[in-house]
Design an enzyme around this catalytic site. Sequence first.
Site, PDB file in Angstrom:
ATOM      1  N   HIS A 195     -30.483 -41.756  57.031  1.00  0.00           N
ATOM      2  CA  HIS A 195     -31.413 -42.825  56.660  1.00  0.00           C
ATOM      3  C   HIS A 195     -30.770 -43.920  55.814  1.00  0.00           C
ATOM      4  CE1 HIS A 195     -34.147 -39.511  57.749  1.00  0.00           C
ATOM      5  NE2 HIS A 195     -34.963 -40.473  58.151  1.00  0.00           N
ATOM      6  N   SER A 200     -35.408 -36.439  61.493  1.00  0.00           N
ATOM      7  CA  SER A 200     -36.217 -36.860  60.366  1.00  0.00           C
ATOM      8  C   SER A 200     -37.456 -35.962  60.275  1.00  0.00           C
ATOM      9  CB  SER A 200     -36.564 -38.344  60.501  1.00  0.00           C
ATOM     10  OG  SER A 200     -37.074 -38.852  59.304  1.00  0.00           O
ATOM     11  N   GLU A 244     -30.567 -31.147  55.840  1.00  0.00           N
ATOM     12  CA  GLU A 244     -29.852 -32.426  55.821  1.00  0.00           C
ATOM     13  C   GLU A 244     -28.405 -32.230  56.269  1.00  0.00           C
ATOM     14  OE1 GLU A 244     -28.717 -36.419  55.155  1.00  0.00           O
ATOM     15  OE2 GLU A 244     -30.692 -35.507  55.399  1.00  0.00           O
TER      16      GLU A 244
END
Length: 1009
Positions: free
Chosen positions: A691, A906, A964
């Site tokens: 991101h 995401s 992540e």
Amino acid sequence: MAHYLMYPDIYGEKLAFVTEDDLWLYDGNLKRITEGIGIVRYPRFVLDGKSIIFSVFKSMGREDIKPQGDLYIFNINENSIKRLTYFGSRNIKPITSYSGKIYFSSSHSSPLNYYQELYKMSPDGSEIERLGYGNANYIGFGNNFILLGRNIGDPASWKRYRGGTAGQLWLSKDGKTFERILSNLKGNIGSPMIFENNICFISDHEGIGRIYCYDGKDIKKITENVEYYARNANSDGKKIIFQMAGDLYIFDNKLKKLDINVYGSKRGLEDRYIDIGERIEHYSLDEKGESILFTARGKYYKMGTFEGPVIISDDIRLIKGKFLRDGKYIGIQNKNGNESIVIIDSGKIIKKFEGDYGLIYHIWPSPDGKKAAFSNGRQELFILDMENSKINKIDKANVEPIEDLDFSPDSKWVAYSIGINNTRKKIRIRNIETNEYSDIEGTYRIDFSPSFDPLGRYLYFISISSYKAIMDPESPSLTFPNYSKIYLVTLKNSIKSPFVDNLDQEQKEFGIDLDNISQRVVPVPLMEGRYSSLSSVKEGFIYFSMPLNINEENVGEIHYYNIENKKDEIIVERANDYSISLNKTKILYRYRNMYRIIDYSQKQEMKSMNPGKESGIIDLNRIKAWVNPGKEFRQMLYEAWMMMRENYWRDNGIQWDRIFKKYEILLEKISTRAELSDVIWELQGELGTSHSYEYLGDYFNSPLESRGYLGAELEFNNGYRIKKIYKGRLDEKSPLLLPGTDIKENDLIVEINGVELDKNNPPGKLLTNLPSDVVSIKIRRDDKDLIFNVKTVGDESSIIYRDWVEKNKNYVHEKTNGKVGYIHIPDMMEFGFSEFHKNFLEEIEKDALIVDVRYNRGGYVSPFLLEKLNRKIIGYDNPRHGLKIEYPPYSPKGPLICITNELAGSDGDIFSHSFKLMKIGKLIGKRTWGGVIGINPRRRLLDGSVVTQPEYAFWFKDVGFGVENYGTDPDIEIDIAPHDYLSGKDTQLDKAIEMVMKELEQFHRELPP
């Protein structure tokens, strides 16, 4: 003069590359091939080095139109350029030529996010054929093998990426059966190429992007770079060329840097005038509404409302300027990675207040012009004493920056909305001299937009405290569409409610009784609504109201409520936002790019659309705005870096200054907005975190182009034959299927609007700039010509998507004899929520469900969907007539299976992992993208660019922060190999059907007798 050199390719002694957004050729002499046709990318030598094919992207930087890319070819001998495609593809990239055909990847007919496929075509742009290998964006031809690449990107934009979407290589000896290679390489593969019949590529498995070659047994390192990533490598089979830090390098048994003296003028850095209308960030009115202060493009523009000069504050970068009572103005300055408060008079900074305040988001001057409040991204609130040059921190929120504040008429008190926890914001009233304060209690959730009555009697505010539910007409749920109410609180114990007794007059001496203040909150007798931006005036208040049914984004009404006669009136019917003069008599409002000033007290019809006093419209053409791109580029790089430094979710030993200096030195090379974008992406990529985006902005040389589409796949075969008509459903289907239109698959389209189709006039060319237009189509069937009028669509992506979903749904129904339902969720935003809702309600009556989140591009609605899928039937309503009704209603009746893949990311990552963690059912497919650190971009760069900072790290109880940069593993891993696509198999969907049917056989549902 140094230039920023990108996207190189090589063929023998010829070099092609991009700089200044244009294509250049070096063959002993340097030639500029294109000039201003758009953003050029990915040049490739084709057809034995006789031509160069390249992508051109247009409409960059436009929020309302997606980037449009197409392919062009430059014939070196003829010195001519020809356009080959008319797709308007967000992603399109030339790859190579082989056996007289040109190969490329494109997303133009993709039903899904980030999904690209491989195509080949003739050199004249005809005979375009989809290769059928499914998701892939690279193909190469060795002496005895074919190499495919999936998810191939630029590893430099997310350095050290290790998630499920890392680049993949697939090898085939016959073009029919493929095997994945180098799957155990712990890095991200980019730029695959065939060099001396070896497979070479960029990978960062050793910590930085270097070039490696694979001979089928061993991997050999080709480059030893240690500071910057090698990027965009290509090979002619004998040499390798790549870019690094804006320079070009060649490997030919040894590595050397190329010394190319580019004669480009860097015209992109020349000062130029711009239209300021679309770039206004903020606006403010002076004391009487006689002057306006616009903040745009990093500068302040002060002008008389309808006449007089425009005074420009020529100092980049200035933010959110506001008038002071004496005509000077106050604002925020961002410079060299720091922010300060500045006072400006006649366009010149006369005073500056500096300190370590991080990103200053909001500033509010006091009525007497002697003080100002400001808040920052660290969630702190400060008071600036301008006379004594003192700054005191008076408060700190627990969540989110403070963004709503008002001073009392005597400038001694402030009221502001402060985040207490993740669900609660309160109005806090504070005396800035004594520091005594009190919160207004008693409302339910979020209180905001406080505004002091100029006469000193009340404080008005808006509260999201209205909980009057409305039933969802389909599912057993309710919502609160009109969520807010307006309240006032009397500031003294002696002041009566204005809705019970006569109005109190102006307080001779302003004061606030903090004791018992929460008991003096009174609702204003207005219906619940969707309210914001409240500003008090002498007789009441102004506020913004957003209706439920809106056709345009952020368009609402401006209302005036008169507290004396208790009358509410719409004074502006269509507006986006507004500002009020310091004496609270005039308002300036914006609707799209129009600004108009009016008296607040009554509705004023617009008698003319011409700027001037009669209409109240401000003439923005009076502003002659010019920009210096070089200064802007430096400022934007600084500010992007500073926003990352301030907002990145952690700061354990990150060398922020070193990172910045590493990329700051590249500024001397860049000359266009696209080149700056490339530098920002690579700078932000240093953090190795999801991101970290940069998009939009002022791409100066990107002309606008629109297209019409027919909702069909066409192939050239002595004409343009309709290979497939996307049938979709309801209003999401091809315009060729409208009633009275007898057009079928395999028909030949021979004319559009009377122009004969051929290789030089493909359908896309004739439909350019005809979105949503009625066109004449002549088709040929069995030597018979038929003519029909059809209305094109401006974007066929929703039609292609709907066709894909319905095909999958029907396939599942057929294979399970109607027992299993199918739901695809394309994203976790409004569209995905709507898709889930309508398909869930349609499929919930099935005995089991397959939930498909492949290619899900994320968002925020995953918890709402998981809540519905996790319902368990515990009872039934048993009517005398008709079917039994489950309790809770609309609960899944049986087992659930979820399919995910490497392009689900995401909130798609979060949904996939939560589906497992909540034990809703089995997860099958491929490891997901691995990007779950959330963003909330609060400020744009001065040219409208959006840069995002990973700010909210996501933690799970089983893997901690481990999703992540990894993703979530499926319970059962299964891929769709290229040869599966070739044979039309969806192995993941087939596996889901197999599993759910087995579970269904063992599933027992208790029913009432």
